[in-house]
Write a protein that holds these residues in place. Structure first.
Motif, short mmCIF file in Angstrom:
data_model
loop_
_atom_site.label_atom_id
_atom_site.label_comp_id
_atom_site.label_asym_id
_atom_site.label_seq_id
_atom_site.Cartn_x
_atom_site.Cartn_y
_atom_site.Cartn_z
N VAL A 71 0.84 -1.20 0.00
CA VAL A 71 0.00 0.00 0.00
C VAL A 71 0.88 1.25 0.00
CG1 VAL A 71 -1.82 1.26 1.22
CG2 VAL A 71 -1.84 -1.25 1.19
N ALA A 72 1.92 1.24 0.82
CA ALA A 72 2.85 2.37 0.85
C ALA A 72 3.47 2.57 -0.53
CB ALA A 72 3.93 2.15 1.90
N GLU A 73 3.82 1.48 -1.19
CA GLU A 73 4.40 1.56 -2.53
C GLU A 73 3.40 2.17 -3.52
OE1 GLU A 73 5.85 -1.63 -5.85
OE2 GLU A 73 6.59 -1.92 -3.80
N ALA A 74 2.13 1.78 -3.41
CA ALA A 74 1.10 2.32 -4.31
C ALA A 74 0.91 3.82 -4.08
CB ALA A 74 -0.22 1.57 -4.12
N VAL A 75 0.91 4.23 -2.81
CA VAL A 75 0.77 5.66 -2.49
C VAL A 75 1.99 6.42 -3.01
CG1 VAL A 75 0.59 7.35 -0.62
CG2 VAL A 75 -0.74 5.23 -0.51
N ALA A 76 3.17 5.87 -2.76
CA ALA A 76 4.41 6.53 -3.21
C ALA A 76 4.46 6.65 -4.73
CB ALA A 76 5.62 5.75 -2.69
N SER A 77 3.93 5.64 -5.43
CA SER A 77 3.95 5.69 -6.90
C SER A 77 3.09 6.83 -7.44
CB SER A 77 3.48 4.35 -7.48
OG SER A 77 2.08 4.20 -7.34
#
Length: 125
Positions: A71-77
């Motif tokens: 989820v953090a990766e999706a937000v960061a993307s």
């Protein structure tokens, strides 16, 4: 009775404990933020992280035994800021994200505000 503060922005809130999620949502409202979307599991959080409109995310590190990293990766993307909430201390935050603000549960309203302001890159107001 005073009018609620003007919205300071919108938040994606991911927390598996319903009562904690409600408490944090109330704290965010007190700070002038709208909860744009909330999730209590990783699958729902992933969908929201990819599609919901929000300015910042508050992410529980451990959601029903699963790490929040995807989820953090999706937000960061999406180039959106996020803050972690954890009962495990900074060691509980995935190593690649330790440069992001982290809240130690339980946290106070002032601490939440400071973490959000840090994530947004501005001083507390």
């Amino acid at each position: 009775m005073t009018a609620p503060p003007a919205s300071r922005g919108s938040v994606l809130l991911v927390e598996d404990e319903t009562m904690i999620r409600m408490l944090v949502a109330d704290m965010l409202a007190d700070l002038g933020y709208d909860v744009a979307a909330e999730a209590g599991d990783i699958d729902h959080a992933m969908k929201l992280a990819r599609s919901a409109q929000f300015d910042i995310a508050i992410l529980d590190v451990n959601v029903n035994g699963k790490l929040i990293s995807p989820v953090a990766e999706a937000v960061a993307s999406r180039n959106l800021p996020f803050v972690f909430a954890t009962g495990y201390g900074v060691e509980g935050v995935p190593e690649q994200y330790r440069n992001h603000p982290a809240l130690q549960k339980p946290f106070r309203l002032e601490t939440l505000q400071q973490a959000i302001e840090a994530a947004l890159g501005r001083g507390a107001s």
